[in-house]
Design a protein around this motif. Structure first.
Motif, PDB file in Angstrom:
ATOM      1  N   TYR A  26     -15.770  -9.834   1.702  1.00  0.00           N
ATOM      2  CA  TYR A  26     -16.469  -9.157   2.796  1.00  0.00           C
ATOM      3  C   TYR A  26     -17.972  -9.086   2.523  1.00  0.00           C
ATOM      4  O   TYR A  26     -18.636  -8.128   2.890  1.00  0.00           O
ATOM      5  CB  TYR A  26     -15.907  -7.748   2.991  1.00  0.00           C
ATOM      6  N   GLY A  27     -18.493 -10.097   1.860  1.00  0.00           N
ATOM      7  CA  GLY A  27     -19.898 -10.120   1.516  1.00  0.00           C
ATOM      8  C   GLY A  27     -20.118  -9.748   0.059  1.00  0.00           C
ATOM      9  O   GLY A  27     -19.177  -9.424  -0.665  1.00  0.00           O
ATOM     10  N   PRO A  28     -21.371  -9.791  -0.405  1.00  0.00           N
ATOM     11  CA  PRO A  28     -21.674  -9.544  -1.819  1.00  0.00           C
ATOM     12  C   PRO A  28     -21.197  -8.174  -2.283  1.00  0.00           C
ATOM     13  O   PRO A  28     -21.253  -7.186  -1.548  1.00  0.00           O
ATOM     14  CB  PRO A  28     -23.210  -9.640  -1.862  1.00  0.00           C
ATOM     15  N   ALA A  29     -20.723  -8.118  -3.517  1.00  0.00           N
ATOM     16  CA  ALA A  29     -20.266  -6.862  -4.123  1.00  0.00           C
ATOM     17  C   ALA A  29     -20.960  -6.682  -5.464  1.00  0.00           C
ATOM     18  O   ALA A  29     -21.230  -7.656  -6.167  1.00  0.00           O
ATOM     19  CB  ALA A  29     -18.751  -6.879  -4.303  1.00  0.00           C
ATOM     20  N   GLN A  30     -21.243  -5.421  -5.802  1.00  0.00           N
ATOM     21  CA  GLN A  30     -21.851  -5.092  -7.086  1.00  0.00           C
ATOM     22  C   GLN A  30     -20.750  -4.696  -8.064  1.00  0.00           C
ATOM     23  O   GLN A  30     -20.008  -3.751  -7.821  1.00  0.00           O
ATOM     24  CB  GLN A  30     -22.852  -3.942  -6.916  1.00  0.00           C
ATOM     25  N   GLU A  31     -20.667  -5.415  -9.186  1.00  0.00           N
ATOM     26  CA  GLU A  31     -19.548  -5.202 -10.098  1.00  0.00           C
ATOM     27  C   GLU A  31     -19.519  -3.794 -10.664  1.00  0.00           C
ATOM     28  O   GLU A  31     -18.445  -3.179 -10.760  1.00  0.00           O
ATOM     29  CB  GLU A  31     -19.585  -6.227 -11.228  1.00  0.00           C
ATOM     30  N   ASP A  32     -20.665  -3.245 -11.033  1.00  0.00           N
ATOM     31  CA  ASP A  32     -20.669  -1.894 -11.608  1.00  0.00           C
ATOM     32  C   ASP A  32     -20.230  -0.858 -10.573  1.00  0.00           C
ATOM     33  O   ASP A  32     -19.505   0.090 -10.893  1.00  0.00           O
ATOM     34  CB  ASP A  32     -22.056  -1.551 -12.150  1.00  0.00           C
ATOM     35  N   GLU A  33     -20.671  -1.023  -9.324  1.00  0.00           N
ATOM     36  CA  GLU A  33     -20.238  -0.114  -8.263  1.00  0.00           C
ATOM     37  C   GLU A  33     -18.736  -0.260  -8.027  1.00  0.00           C
ATOM     38  O   GLU A  33     -18.029   0.744  -7.842  1.00  0.00           O
ATOM     39  CB  GLU A  33     -20.997  -0.417  -6.977  1.00  0.00           C
ATOM     40  N   SER A  34     -18.254  -1.487  -8.040  1.00  0.00           N
ATOM     41  CA  SER A  34     -16.825  -1.719  -7.847  1.00  0.00           C
ATOM     42  C   SER A  34     -16.016  -1.074  -8.961  1.00  0.00           C
ATOM     43  O   SER A  34     -14.970  -0.452  -8.716  1.00  0.00           O
ATOM     44  CB  SER A  34     -16.547  -3.229  -7.808  1.00  0.00           C
ATOM     45  N   PRO A 274      10.943   3.154   1.382  1.00  0.00           N
ATOM     46  CA  PRO A 274       9.691   3.669   0.817  1.00  0.00           C
ATOM     47  C   PRO A 274       8.537   2.728   1.127  1.00  0.00           C
ATOM     48  O   PRO A 274       8.676   1.506   1.035  1.00  0.00           O
ATOM     49  CB  PRO A 274       9.980   3.730  -0.681  1.00  0.00           C
ATOM     50  N   VAL A 275       7.408   3.311   1.482  1.00  0.00           N
ATOM     51  CA  VAL A 275       6.230   2.541   1.870  1.00  0.00           C
ATOM     52  C   VAL A 275       5.019   3.046   1.090  1.00  0.00           C
ATOM     53  O   VAL A 275       4.744   4.247   1.080  1.00  0.00           O
ATOM     54  CB  VAL A 275       5.966   2.665   3.386  1.00  0.00           C
ATOM     55  N   VAL A 276       4.304   2.130   0.440  1.00  0.00           N
ATOM     56  CA  VAL A 276       3.072   2.466  -0.278  1.00  0.00           C
ATOM     57  C   VAL A 276       1.967   1.533   0.204  1.00  0.00           C
ATOM     58  O   VAL A 276       1.849   0.394  -0.276  1.00  0.00           O
ATOM     59  CB  VAL A 276       3.242   2.353  -1.807  1.00  0.00           C
ATOM     60  N   PRO A 277       1.144   1.976   1.162  1.00  0.00           N
ATOM     61  CA  PRO A 277       0.050   1.126   1.635  1.00  0.00           C
ATOM     62  C   PRO A 277      -1.005   0.941   0.544  1.00  0.00           C
ATOM     63  O   PRO A 277      -1.163   1.790  -0.340  1.00  0.00           O
ATOM     64  CB  PRO A 277      -0.531   1.914   2.818  1.00  0.00           C
ATOM     65  N   ILE A 278      -1.754  -0.153   0.634  1.00  0.00           N
ATOM     66  CA  ILE A 278      -2.802  -0.432  -0.356  1.00  0.00           C
ATOM     67  C   ILE A 278      -4.138  -0.701   0.340  1.00  0.00           C
ATOM     68  O   ILE A 278      -4.670  -1.813   0.265  1.00  0.00           O
ATOM     69  CB  ILE A 278      -2.414  -1.600  -1.289  1.00  0.00           C
ATOM     70  N   PRO A 279      -4.724   0.302   0.991  1.00  0.00           N
ATOM     71  CA  PRO A 279      -6.043   0.084   1.587  1.00  0.00           C
ATOM     72  C   PRO A 279      -7.069  -0.210   0.503  1.00  0.00           C
ATOM     73  O   PRO A 279      -6.967   0.286  -0.623  1.00  0.00           O
ATOM     74  CB  PRO A 279      -6.341   1.426   2.282  1.00  0.00           C
ATOM     75  N   GLY A 280      -8.039  -1.014   0.849  1.00  0.00           N
ATOM     76  CA  GLY A 280      -9.100  -1.339  -0.089  1.00  0.00           C
ATOM     77  C   GLY A 280     -10.438  -0.829   0.415  1.00  0.00           C
ATOM     78  O   GLY A 280     -10.648  -0.679   1.617  1.00  0.00           O
ATOM     79  N   THR A 281     -11.325  -0.538  -0.496  1.00  0.00           N
ATOM     80  CA  THR A 281     -12.672  -0.097  -0.149  1.00  0.00           C
ATOM     81  C   THR A 281     -13.578  -0.284  -1.348  1.00  0.00           C
ATOM     82  O   THR A 281     -13.101  -0.359  -2.488  1.00  0.00           O
ATOM     83  CB  THR A 281     -12.702   1.376   0.293  1.00  0.00           C
ATOM     84  N   ARG A 282     -14.859  -0.362  -1.090  1.00  0.00           N
ATOM     85  CA  ARG A 282     -15.821  -0.452  -2.184  1.00  0.00           C
ATOM     86  C   ARG A 282     -16.422   0.909  -2.520  1.00  0.00           C
ATOM     87  O   ARG A 282     -17.167   1.030  -3.488  1.00  0.00           O
ATOM     88  CB  ARG A 282     -16.948  -1.419  -1.812  1.00  0.00           C
ATOM     89  N   ARG A 283     -16.114   1.920  -1.703  1.00  0.00           N
ATOM     90  CA  ARG A 283     -16.793   3.205  -1.854  1.00  0.00           C
ATOM     91  C   ARG A 283     -15.820   4.307  -2.241  1.00  0.00           C
ATOM     92  O   ARG A 283     -14.734   4.445  -1.667  1.00  0.00           O
ATOM     93  CB  ARG A 283     -17.512   3.567  -0.556  1.00  0.00           C
TER      94      ARG A 283
END
Length: 331
Positions: A26-34, A274-283
């Protein structure tokens, strides 16, 4: 956070974390922030972490290795194999599921992750040239060797799930499932419920669309801009669906993302698995928002309205040129 037992005795946090978005899709990511976001997720109890060997050409697994170096015992680690590319070029994605490749892929992931065992190892996409029983038999050898604890399958049909389960217990199926992608409810979800297999929905927020925070400019710089649901008039019509979700959110004092995740939790209960969603986010703040969805309650009338909204979504959920890429086209 409470835990949920998926299948085959595998226990996971009630909400997981999908790390794909940290691999610059989804565009550039900062490794330390991630890395900070990953640590925060574990701090607040989101300990079921999902990655894959193809994300970032292996860089996503190497990123998680930095977390695992200090916190391996706190994490339920899931990774995937079965998608290949030519030098990391995602436009060349193909599938591979032969036994020799299963062993090679697992060893490579273990090395990148810096661990000696994977808690949940998924076949990421079915290689239709290879019987699913052959691929799963090779995966079962990894369990016997102590390299893998549990097996999972991604984007398989109900028939394929039954065939695989006859070879070795399957802990979880991972496929896209959300308010705007419900085809798995026709056959795959009932089969999983019948077999005692848990379900791990990926893209539970519709690749961010269901958060209500996206406009055309927000997706212009990444691969979503080329997807049918994010293009042309479909974008506007699907925004109308999100506005309906926003209305329900206002009624219950939540965000659209929290309503979408709560709907999945409730829907899993209705369908008996049983359901375990895995939403992702950088924040980190979004992690907290997603965790708070576990406290959201929806009334029957609200669930009925959400069902109606789901039926108004425009566009196919997969734009991949390979007709076998998602389970719905093989059912």
């Amino acid at each position: 956070m409470h835990t949920i037992e998926l299948g085959d005795g595998l226990t996971a946090s009630a909400l997981g974390y999908g790390a794909m978005g940290l691999a610059e899709v989804y565009g550039p990511a900062q490794e330390d922030e991630s890395l900070a976001t990953l640590h925060h997720a574990v701090d607040v109890g989101v300990t079921f972490l999902d990655t894959a060997d193809v994300y970032g050409g292996g860089s996503n697994e190497r990123l998680l290795a930095r977390l695992l170096a200090d916190r391996r015992d706190e994490v339920t680690l899931a990774t995937k194999f079965g998608i290949t590319t030519a030098d990391g070029d995602l436009s060349t994605m193909a599938t591979r599921g032969d036994a020799a490749y299963v062993r090679l892929a697992c060893d490579a992931s273990l090395a990148r992750l810096g661990t000696d065992v994977i808690d949940l190892y998924y076949l990421h996409r079915r290689d239709v040239r290879v019987p699913v029983e052959e691929t799963v038999a090779a995966m079962a050898e990894l369990v016997r060797a102590g390299k893998v604890r549990h097996l999972g399958l991604s984007e398989v049909t109900a028939t394929e799930l039954r065939q695989a389960s006859a070879v070795h217990p399957i802990a979880a199926v991972q496929s896209e499932w959300s308010l705007w992608s419900r085809d798995v409810e026709r056959a795959v979800v009932p089969a999983a419920a019948e077999l005692g297999v848990g379900f791990v929905p990926y893209s539970p927020l519709g690749r961010g669309f269901l958060t209500g925070t996206l406009d055309r400019a927000a997706v212009a710089g990444d691969w979503r801009a080329g997807l049918s649901r994010f293009s042309g008039s479909a974008f506007d019509r699907n925004q109308a669906v999100v506005e309906g979700v926003r209305g329900v959110a206002a009624e219950v004092g939540a965000t659209p993302a929290q309503v979408a995740l709560a709907w999945l939790r409730i829907r899993g209960g209705q369908l008996g698995l049983p359901v375990v969603p895995i939403p992702g986010t950088r924040r980190a703040a979004r992690v907290d928002e997603n965790v708070a969805s576990l406290e959201v309650r929806l009334e029957p009338a609200q669930l009925e309205l959400l069902d109606e909204l789901a039926g108004a979504v425009v566009g196919p959920r997969s734009d991949h040129s390979d007709p076998n890429w998602v389970s719905a086209t093989r059912e």
